[in-house]
Design an enzyme around this catalytic site. Sequence first.
Site, mmCIF file in Angstrom:
data_model
loop_
_atom_site.group_PDB
_atom_site.id
_atom_site.type_symbol
_atom_site.label_atom_id
_atom_site.label_comp_id
_atom_site.label_asym_id
_atom_site.label_seq_id
_atom_site.Cartn_x
_atom_site.Cartn_y
_atom_site.Cartn_z
ATOM 1 N NE ARG A 1 37.116 50.530 35.360
ATOM 2 C CZ ARG A 1 35.982 51.695 35.890
ATOM 3 N NH1 ARG A 1 35.279 52.025 35.146
ATOM 4 N NH2 ARG A 1 36.639 52.014 37.410
ATOM 5 N N GLY B 1 44.946 49.075 42.248
ATOM 6 C CA GLY B 1 44.680 50.210 42.642
ATOM 7 C C GLY B 1 45.755 50.014 43.455
ATOM 8 N NE ARG B 2 43.589 54.165 47.198
ATOM 9 C CZ ARG B 2 42.634 54.675 47.337
ATOM 10 N NH1 ARG B 2 43.432 55.675 47.549
ATOM 11 N NH2 ARG B 2 41.257 54.194 46.982
ATOM 12 C CB ILE B 3 45.317 46.783 47.550
ATOM 13 C CG1 ILE B 3 44.416 47.853 48.874
ATOM 14 C CG2 ILE B 3 44.991 45.171 48.434
ATOM 15 C CD1 ILE B 3 42.685 47.307 49.825
ATOM 16 C CG HIS C 1 36.155 40.110 54.785
ATOM 17 N ND1 HIS C 1 35.196 39.893 53.835
ATOM 18 C CD2 HIS C 1 37.145 40.789 54.726
ATOM 19 C CE1 HIS C 1 35.111 41.402 53.444
ATOM 20 N NE2 HIS C 1 36.779 41.847 53.685
ATOM 21 C CD GLU D 1 32.328 38.136 52.812
ATOM 22 O OE1 GLU D 1 32.503 38.502 54.047
ATOM 23 O OE2 GLU D 1 33.401 38.191 52.083
ATOM 24 N N GLY E 1 41.615 40.461 55.806
ATOM 25 C CA GLY E 1 42.574 40.844 54.648
ATOM 26 C C GLY E 1 43.459 42.037 55.957
ATOM 27 C CB ILE F 1 42.276 39.733 48.874
ATOM 28 C CG1 ILE F 1 43.663 40.320 47.842
ATOM 29 C CG2 ILE F 1 43.658 38.827 49.518
ATOM 30 C CD1 ILE F 1 44.446 41.053 48.267
ATOM 31 C CB ALA F 2 38.855 42.204 45.874
ATOM 32 N NE ARG F 3 33.882 44.112 49.996
ATOM 33 C CZ ARG F 3 35.046 44.518 50.561
ATOM 34 N NH1 ARG F 3 36.192 43.453 50.616
ATOM 35 N NH2 ARG F 3 34.605 45.450 50.841
HETATM 36 C C1 8YV Z 1 37.127 44.640 55.900
HETATM 37 C C2 8YV Z 1 37.786 45.046 53.990
HETATM 38 O O1 8YV Z 1 36.758 45.832 56.198
HETATM 39 O O2 8YV Z 1 38.076 47.485 53.838
HETATM 40 C C3 8YV Z 1 37.776 46.353 53.361
HETATM 41 O O3 8YV Z 1 37.260 46.284 52.543
HETATM 42 O O4 8YV Z 1 36.920 44.326 53.327
HETATM 43 C C4 8YV Z 1 38.074 44.659 54.978
HETATM 44 O O5 8YV Z 1 39.044 45.497 55.408
HETATM 45 C C5 8YV Z 1 36.958 44.504 56.816
HETATM 46 O O6 8YV Z 1 37.497 42.586 56.852
HETATM 47 C C6 8YV Z 1 36.538 44.532 58.316
HETATM 48 O O7 8YV Z 1 35.087 43.943 58.254
#
Ligand code: 8YV
Length: 339
Positions: A180, A158-160, A288, A270, A290, A239-241
Site C-alpha cells: 500500500r 513489510g519486514r518479512i 503453518h 486451519e 514458517g 507464508i502469511a495467512r
Molecule cells: C506463528 C505466525 O506464530 O508469527 C506469525 O504471525 O504466523 C507464526 O509465526 C507460529 O506458527 C506459531 O503459531
Amino acid sequence: MTKRYKVWVSRPLFAEALARLDQHVTLVAEATERQHSPAQLRERLADVDAAIIGLSDRVDAATLAGNERLRVIANLAVGYNNLDIDALTRAGVLACNTPDVLNETTADYAWALLLAAARRVGAAERWLRSGQWTGTMRIDDWLGVDLHGRTLGILGMGRIGQAVARRAGGFDMRVLYHNRHRLPEVTERQCAARWVDQPTLLAESDHLVLALPYTPGNHHIIGAAELARMKRGSVLVNIARGGLVDEAALAAALAAGQLAAAGLDVYEDEPVVHPALLALDQVVLSPHLGSASADTRRNMAHLAVDNVLAGLGLGSAAGDPPTPINPQLLHARPAPGKA
Ligand code: 8YV
C-alpha cells in the site's frame, strides 16, 4: 518474594521461558497443546493479570466482557488477526506481538516453498518413496519452473517481505513488489526491488509470494480474477495467512494449468486443508511452520515473556514492553505495580 500477579500460558512453552516468568509471577501454564473454546478462554482470562496465547486463541469483546483483571495479552506471533485490538484497547488491555525475531527464519521458509513448489520436490519425493523409480529417467521427467533469471513478485513488503526480497539476488532474479505504501528509496535499493501496482505485479511475476498481514479488507485478495491475471505457468507461495487466498479458486487455477504450482504454509480454516488442494500433486503443503526454527521459536517465547513482565511493570524493562501493538495504553495508564 510475594508474587502479586498471575499469568496464564495457553499452550506448552519452552521451560526456560516459563522459568523466567515463574521468578516473578504465579504461573498457570497449560501442559498440553489444545484448542480452548471461547468459554474456556473467557474463564481463564478472567482469573489472571496477563496471558501468553497463540494464534488459535481468539480474543474479542465477548471474551473480555466483564473482565476487570486482565492487563496484558502477549501473542506468540507477529500476525494478530486473532485479536480484536480495538476491543482490547477499549478494555485497557495491552496487546503485544513478536515482530522482527522471526523475519529471517520466515523468509528462509518462503524460499523453501518457492524452490520446493517450482522444482516439484514434494511430488518427486512421494513418487520415489512409493517405489516408482524403477527404470531410467526420461529427459522430460519432472520438469519444473526455473527461479534464476525470472521475476519474483512480493505482495506485502513489510519486514518479512523485505527479507524475502534480499535473498533473491543470489538467484539473479528481478524483484517487483506491491505494498500500500511505497518503501523509501533507500530500502528499495537494499532489497533491489521495484514498486509496481497490483495488476502489474500479478501480470509480471513468475513466482509470487504473499507476505502481507491479514485484515478484513484483504480477505481473498487473491481470488479467481487475480489468479486469471497471473502469468500462465507461474507459482504462488503463501507464508502469511490462509484467508488471503480463495482456496477453491486456487485449486481450480492449478487444476487448469493456469498456475504451475503452489507452496502453502497457511490455510483458510486451519487445521483443515481444502480437499481440492490436498488432491493436487503440484501443491507443497506444510502445517503453518514458517517461523519454526529452534532458535526463532525460542526467541519468540522470550519476547512474549519480556512483553508480559514489562507490561505488568516487572523486571528490568518494567513499564516499557518491547513490542506493544496498542502502545497508546502505556501512556494512558499508570504502570501496574507503580501506581
Ligand atoms: C506463528 C505466525 O506464530 O508469527 C506469525 O504471525 O504466523 C507464526 O509465526 C507460529 O506458527 C506459531 O503459531
